[in-house]
Every structure is written in C-alpha cells, then in structure tokens.
Design a protein around this motif. Structure first.
Motif, PDB file in Angstrom:
ATOM      1  N   LEU A 261      -4.089   0.175   7.639  1.00  0.00           N
ATOM      2  CA  LEU A 261      -4.150  -0.447   6.323  1.00  0.00           C
ATOM      3  C   LEU A 261      -5.451  -0.076   5.614  1.00  0.00           C
ATOM      4  N   SER A 262      -6.540  -0.054   6.352  1.00  0.00           N
ATOM      5  CA  SER A 262      -7.830   0.329   5.770  1.00  0.00           C
ATOM      6  C   SER A 262      -7.815   1.790   5.341  1.00  0.00           C
ATOM      7  N   ALA A 263      -7.231   2.649   6.181  1.00  0.00           N
ATOM      8  CA  ALA A 263      -7.168   4.074   5.864  1.00  0.00           C
ATOM      9  C   ALA A 263      -6.312   4.313   4.623  1.00  0.00           C
TER      10      ALA A 263
ATOM     11  N   GLN B 287      -7.508   5.858   1.046  1.00  0.00           N
ATOM     12  CA  GLN B 287      -6.849   7.002   0.421  1.00  0.00           C
ATOM     13  C   GLN B 287      -6.496   6.696  -1.023  1.00  0.00           C
ATOM     14  N   ILE B 288      -6.021   5.491  -1.281  1.00  0.00           N
ATOM     15  CA  ILE B 288      -5.695   5.077  -2.645  1.00  0.00           C
ATOM     16  C   ILE B 288      -6.927   5.112  -3.520  1.00  0.00           C
ATOM     17  N   THR B 289      -8.035   4.598  -2.995  1.00  0.00           N
ATOM     18  CA  THR B 289      -9.288   4.581  -3.749  1.00  0.00           C
ATOM     19  C   THR B 289      -9.748   5.996  -4.063  1.00  0.00           C
ATOM     20  N   LYS B 290      -9.624   6.888  -3.100  1.00  0.00           N
ATOM     21  CA  LYS B 290     -10.060   8.274  -3.278  1.00  0.00           C
ATOM     22  C   LYS B 290      -9.214   8.978  -4.337  1.00  0.00           C
TER      23      LYS B 290
ATOM     24  N   VAL C  20      -3.345   7.371  13.511  1.00  0.00           N
ATOM     25  CA  VAL C  20      -4.449   6.541  13.022  1.00  0.00           C
ATOM     26  C   VAL C  20      -4.532   5.242  13.818  1.00  0.00           C
ATOM     27  N   ILE C  21      -3.378   4.612  14.037  1.00  0.00           N
ATOM     28  CA  ILE C  21      -3.356   3.343  14.778  1.00  0.00           C
ATOM     29  C   ILE C  21      -3.791   3.555  16.224  1.00  0.00           C
TER      30      ILE C  21
ATOM     31  N   LEU D  94       0.825  -1.211   0.000  1.00  0.00           N
ATOM     32  CA  LEU D  94       0.000   0.000   0.000  1.00  0.00           C
ATOM     33  C   LEU D  94       0.858   1.259   0.000  1.00  0.00           C
ATOM     34  N   PHE D  95       1.974   1.224   0.711  1.00  0.00           N
ATOM     35  CA  PHE D  95       2.863   2.386   0.781  1.00  0.00           C
ATOM     36  C   PHE D  95       3.425   2.694  -0.607  1.00  0.00           C
TER      37      PHE D  95
END
Length: 205
Positions: free
Chosen positions: A191-193, A197-200, A179-180, A96-97
């Motif tokens: 991981l969900s956040a 963010q990627i989706t947005k 966040v954690i 994800l990073f």
C-alpha cells in the motif's frame, strides 16, 4: 514499460479472472470482437480528439470503468494476500489500484496521440475470448495486443491484456507479491509503495 502501463490503464493495465468469474457465460467470438472494436474506436477517438488533456483523462477513466472489471482485477493481482489483508487494507488497496490506473492513463495520453487500432481475430478460451489486435502509434513499432473478454452480468468486460505474450494481470500480481514478500509479508508495504508511485506520477504531470 510505458506502453504496458498505458494499455493496462486504458483497458487495463491497467490492466484482468477465471477463478472469480462467478456466473460468467460464454461469449461468441463475434460478440467479443465487436466489443473490442467498439471499445478501441472509443479509446482512439478520445486520445486523438481535440479535448484538453484533463478532459481526455476524465473521458478515458469513464471508458475504463465501463469496459474493464477493475475491482475483480484488483482482487486478482492482490493474489493470495487478499486473504491476509484486513478489510480496511482491502478497501485501501482497491482505492489505490483505481487511482494508479487513472494516473497511468493521464500520464500516457500525450505519448499515444495519433494511435490507431485494428482488430485481427478472436479465439475462444473456455468462457472467455481472446481478441487479437494491432496497436500502432507514431514513432513506435506496431504492437500485437490481446484482450481477454468475459461476459459479466450480461455485459462483455475486459479481464486481461496480453502484450508481447505476457499477461499484464499476472505480471502485476507477481510484482505486487514481490513487494509484499520483500517486506515480511506485510500488505501495508504494498500500500505504501502504491501510494509512493501515485505521488511520483502525479508530480511529473
């Protein structure tokens, strides 16, 4: 905020690990300046080139892989939670990073067409070297940007970016830790956040 994301993605974010330097060797200031000048020239050439936005994004992602220690930066920004995350979560985090860096690069290309880049000087910091530069883009005030460079496996690599006196790796680590912490210490929440963010970002392109 967008400028910081671009810098982090293009070099950084991002964008980087004295505690993880391993067998790092000291660079000379001239070596670090030459590396940043060459990297900056390549970045500017891509952003200001005539290729399509998709091709520019691909070229920038390849450049980032060459000049930035992305995996080590990822471990750094995960911070103390690197010892809490499961092996599967660590792998997902790194995936994800990398994706976030790629999406941020793509998202910011248009905004920084016409960018210019000037290397000013360099200062040793232990085994690292801080290279000071000025980044200018049309319609934006010149920005002083510092690039922390370290020798890794015989090659100079960017390990941090300093914008307005602020380390982007430290800022990102603090944001991720927040966040954690806000979700009871669950790495899965970060991981969900990140995925959200990627989706947005991808939906806005």
């Amino acid at each position: 905020m967008y400028f910081r994301r671009f810098i982090l993605g293009a070099a950084m974010a991002a964008p980087m690990l004295a505690m993880m330097a391993g067998a790092a060797q000291a660079l000379t200031t001239d070596q670090a300046k030459s590396f940043i000048q060459d990297s900056g020239n390549k970045l500017v050439a891509i952003v200001n080139g005539n290729a399509s936005r998709a091709d520019k994004a691909t070229q920038l992602r390849n450049l980032v892989d060459q000049i930035v220690e992305v995996d080590q930066i990822g471990d750094y920004v995960l911070g103390r939670y690197v010892n809490v995350a499961t092996p599967a979560q660590k792998q997902q985090f790194q995936t994800l990073f990398h994706q976030l860096l790629s999406y941020n690069i793509t998202y910011q290309i248009k905004a920084y067409e016409g960018v210019s880049f000037t290397v000013n000087g360099a200062t040793p910091q232990g085994n690292d070297v801080l290279v000071d530069t000025t980044v200018t883009a049309p319609g934006k005030a010149p920005a002083d940007v510092g690039w922390v460079v370290e020798e890794k496996a015989g090659q100079p690599k960017i390990i941090d970016v300093i914008v307005a006196g602020t380390s982007l790796r430290i800022t990102t680590r603090n944001d991720y830790a927040g966040v954690i912490t806000d979700h009871g210490g669950q790495v899965s929440a970060l991981l969900s956040a990140m995925q959200n963010q990627i989706t947005k970002i991808s939906s806005a392109q």
